[in-house]
Design a protein around this motif. Structure first.
Motif, PDB file in Angstrom:
ATOM      1  N   ILE A   1       0.839  -1.203   0.000  1.00 11.90           N
ATOM      2  CA  ILE A   1       0.000   0.000   0.000  1.00 11.90           C
ATOM      3  C   ILE A   1       0.872   1.251   0.000  1.00 11.90           C
ATOM      4  O   ILE A   1       0.576   2.244  -0.677  1.00 11.90           O
ATOM      5  CB  ILE A   1      -0.937  -0.009   1.224  1.00 11.90           C
ATOM      6  CG1 ILE A   1      -1.833  -1.253   1.191  1.00 11.90           C
ATOM      7  CG2 ILE A   1      -1.775   1.264   1.284  1.00 11.90           C
ATOM      8  CD1 ILE A   1      -2.699  -1.419   2.420  1.00 11.90           C
ATOM      9  N   VAL A   2       1.970   1.198   0.753  1.00  7.76           N
ATOM     10  CA  VAL A   2       2.926   2.315   0.775  1.00  7.76           C
ATOM     11  C   VAL A   2       3.483   2.561  -0.623  1.00  7.76           C
ATOM     12  O   VAL A   2       3.599   3.705  -1.081  1.00  7.76           O
ATOM     13  CB  VAL A   2       4.058   2.037   1.775  1.00  7.76           C
ATOM     14  CG1 VAL A   2       5.149   3.103   1.662  1.00  7.76           C
ATOM     15  CG2 VAL A   2       3.524   1.977   3.196  1.00  7.76           C
ATOM     16  N   ALA A   3       3.845   1.482  -1.320  1.00  8.43           N
ATOM     17  CA  ALA A   3       4.389   1.602  -2.671  1.00  8.43           C
ATOM     18  C   ALA A   3       3.391   2.263  -3.615  1.00  8.43           C
ATOM     19  O   ALA A   3       3.753   3.138  -4.425  1.00  8.43           O
ATOM     20  CB  ALA A   3       4.795   0.230  -3.193  1.00  8.43           C
ATOM     21  N   ILE A   4       2.124   1.876  -3.508  1.00  8.82           N
ATOM     22  CA  ILE A   4       1.085   2.471  -4.348  1.00  8.82           C
ATOM     23  C   ILE A   4       0.934   3.957  -4.033  1.00  8.82           C
ATOM     24  O   ILE A   4       0.811   4.804  -4.936  1.00  8.82           O
ATOM     25  CB  ILE A   4      -0.252   1.730  -4.152  1.00  8.82           C
ATOM     26  CG1 ILE A   4      -0.130   0.289  -4.658  1.00  8.82           C
ATOM     27  CG2 ILE A   4      -1.384   2.459  -4.870  1.00  8.82           C
ATOM     28  CD1 ILE A   4      -1.335  -0.584  -4.323  1.00  8.82           C
ATOM     29  N   ALA A   5       0.960   4.289  -2.745  1.00  8.61           N
ATOM     30  CA  ALA A   5       0.825   5.692  -2.331  1.00  8.61           C
ATOM     31  C   ALA A   5       1.984   6.535  -2.862  1.00  8.61           C
ATOM     32  O   ALA A   5       1.783   7.663  -3.323  1.00  8.61           O
ATOM     33  CB  ALA A   5       0.760   5.780  -0.805  1.00  8.61           C
ATOM     34  N   ILE A   6       3.195   5.994  -2.802  1.00  9.22           N
ATOM     35  CA  ILE A   6       4.361   6.719  -3.318  1.00  9.22           C
ATOM     36  C   ILE A   6       4.214   6.964  -4.811  1.00  9.22           C
ATOM     37  O   ILE A   6       4.530   8.053  -5.316  1.00  9.22           O
ATOM     38  CB  ILE A   6       5.647   5.936  -3.024  1.00  9.22           C
ATOM     39  CG1 ILE A   6       5.944   5.955  -1.512  1.00  9.22           C
ATOM     40  CG2 ILE A   6       6.840   6.526  -3.793  1.00  9.22           C
ATOM     41  CD1 ILE A   6       7.127   5.113  -1.107  1.00  9.22           C
ATOM     42  N   PHE A   7       3.727   5.968  -5.524  1.00 11.11           N
ATOM     43  CA  PHE A   7       3.546   6.134  -6.966  1.00 11.11           C
ATOM     44  C   PHE A   7       2.500   7.207  -7.264  1.00 11.11           C
ATOM     45  O   PHE A   7       2.672   8.011  -8.188  1.00 11.11           O
ATOM     46  CB  PHE A   7       3.129   4.806  -7.594  1.00 11.11           C
ATOM     47  CG  PHE A   7       3.072   4.848  -9.094  1.00 11.11           C
ATOM     48  CD1 PHE A   7       4.212   4.683  -9.855  1.00 11.11           C
ATOM     49  CD2 PHE A   7       1.863   5.072  -9.745  1.00 11.11           C
ATOM     50  CE1 PHE A   7       4.157   4.733 -11.236  1.00 11.11           C
ATOM     51  CE2 PHE A   7       1.797   5.120 -11.129  1.00 11.11           C
ATOM     52  CZ  PHE A   7       2.958   4.950 -11.884  1.00 11.11           C
ATOM     53  N   ILE A   8       1.426   7.262  -6.480  1.00 12.54           N
ATOM     54  CA  ILE A   8       0.358   8.234  -6.714  1.00 12.54           C
ATOM     55  C   ILE A   8       0.859   9.662  -6.515  1.00 12.54           C
ATOM     56  O   ILE A   8       0.521  10.575  -7.284  1.00 12.54           O
ATOM     57  CB  ILE A   8      -0.839   7.943  -5.792  1.00 12.54           C
ATOM     58  CG1 ILE A   8      -1.512   6.624  -6.203  1.00 12.54           C
ATOM     59  CG2 ILE A   8      -1.856   9.085  -5.841  1.00 12.54           C
ATOM     60  CD1 ILE A   8      -2.604   6.164  -5.253  1.00 12.54           C
ATOM     61  N   VAL A   9       1.671   9.879  -5.474  1.00  8.98           N
ATOM     62  CA  VAL A   9       2.138  11.246  -5.158  1.00  8.98           C
ATOM     63  C   VAL A   9       3.570  11.470  -5.625  1.00  8.98           C
ATOM     64  O   VAL A   9       4.244  12.380  -5.132  1.00  8.98           O
ATOM     65  CB  VAL A   9       2.011  11.526  -3.643  1.00  8.98           C
ATOM     66  CG1 VAL A   9       0.575  11.466  -3.197  1.00  8.98           C
ATOM     67  CG2 VAL A   9       2.853  10.525  -2.839  1.00  8.98           C
ATOM     68  N   ALA A  10       4.027  10.679  -6.577  1.00 12.67           N
ATOM     69  CA  ALA A  10       5.422  10.771  -7.031  1.00 12.67           C
ATOM     70  C   ALA A  10       5.776  12.164  -7.537  1.00 12.67           C
ATOM     71  O   ALA A  10       6.849  12.695  -7.239  1.00 12.67           O
ATOM     72  CB  ALA A  10       5.675   9.726  -8.125  1.00 12.67           C
TER      73      ALA A  10
END
Length: 326
Positions: A197-206
């Motif tokens: 979930i952290v990885a997805i969040a980082i990608f969203i706010v990259a």
């Protein structure tokens, strides 16, 4: 803090043939991980059960932990504008370990979720302490930043060791910090899915992290809430570090090695680099784990030991390269 920004290369496509080859290569390594081990999963009656209980969870843990720590290093390097920082050179890991030690002293029967929550809180506090220190102190050399982080981590680590010594938990503390996938089995690794979930969040706010990496003044001028993004980045780093520390232990230099290697070849665009950072983080973690499993078979060497040696070599190489570039 000092900015060490190399020439930015053109933004790469997110999906490209080279990435597909990289995915294929990582899948091959994960295949080796599934079928490498002392226990004979083919010649015994319970081989299939052991495969599902140990090999599959271990391989999934390699994927999640490797990707999470590599991405945490990348985000931390952007937010601090320094290529030499990552959770193990800023004290974040030591703070997570202190949180784990604290909850075990207060409540030895605490659940895995409780341990993880306290470790994340301590990791967040420690990372914020480091960031606040950098904002208040002007550092002229990029190398000074990780040195300060290592010193802060050493202080926290020494405090943890003192507490562990006083409570007869010093040996346990050493085992927790020795990052290893040996004890990863079904039923004890599932919380690692949180880092996905952290990885997805980082990608969203990259893109926001990329802008924040340009500095507070520029980020504010383009309408970005700099402090909010910093808090978000710190929280995501703390979650990933806390979860991995509780389940696996310390994975030194992984967040330092991977982003620097990727940026050398692809520049500094966070969004297009994220898949490569994930793949390389998984690949390096898996290779180190395979070496640890086979080098003195039937015994195992902790993956943190192999990563530490590899990370030290890469760190020295980066220092020499930085000196050569001036």
């Amino acid at each position: 803090m000092t900015t060490t920004t190399p020439a930015v290369k053109p933004k790469g496509r997110l999906l490209e043939p080279k990435l597909l080859l990289g995915i294929l290569g990582v899948l091959v390594l994960l295949g080796f991980s599934l079928f490498t081990g002392v226990y004979d999963i083919f010649g015994t009656d319970d081989g299939t059960a052991m495969f599902a209980i140990t090999r599959i969870p271990r391989t999934i843990a390699l994927v999640l932990a490797g990707a999470a720590m590599a991405m945490s290093g990348l985000v931390m390097q952007l937010l601090t504008q320094n290529r030499f920082v990552e959770p193990t050179t800023t004290g974040t890991t030591e703070w997570a370990g202190l949180g784990l030690l604290t909850v075990l002293i207060i409540n030895p029967e605490a659940s895995l979720l409780a341990k993880m929550t306290v470790a994340i809180i301590f990791a967040f506090i420690g990372t914020m302490v480091f960031f606040l220190f950098l904002q208040r102190v002007s550092l002229k050399a990029s190398l000074t930043v990780p040195i300060v982080g290592i010193m802060l981590g050493a202080v926290v680590g020494a405090f943890s060791s003192f507490i562990a010594l006083q409570t007869d938990m010093l040996q346990s503390l050493g085992i927790w910090f020795a990052g290893s996938f040996t004890s990863v089995i079904r039923g004890q690794y599932e919380v690692l899915w949180i880092v996905a979930i952290v990885a997805i969040a980082i990608f969203i706010v990259a893109d926001r992290f990329t802008v924040a990496g340009l500095g507070e003044e520029i980020a504010t001028n383009v309408g970005l809430n700099y402090r909010q993004v910093m808090l978000l980045g710190t929280g995501l780093i703390a979650i990933a570090t806390g979860v991995v520390t509780v389940v696996i232990g310390n994975l030194p230099f992984l967040g330092l090695i991977v982003p620097n290697i990727v940026s050398m070849f692809r520049g500094d665009d966070l969004r297009s680099n994220l898949p490569w950072v994930c793949l390389l983080g998984i690949a390096i973690t898996t290779v180190c784990d395979l070496i640890g499993r086979t080098i003195i078979m039937p015994f195992e060497v902790p993956v943190s030991l192999i990563l530490g040696v590899l990370g030290a070599v890469v760190f020295i190489t980066l220092l020499l390269r930085q000196r050569k570039l001036g």
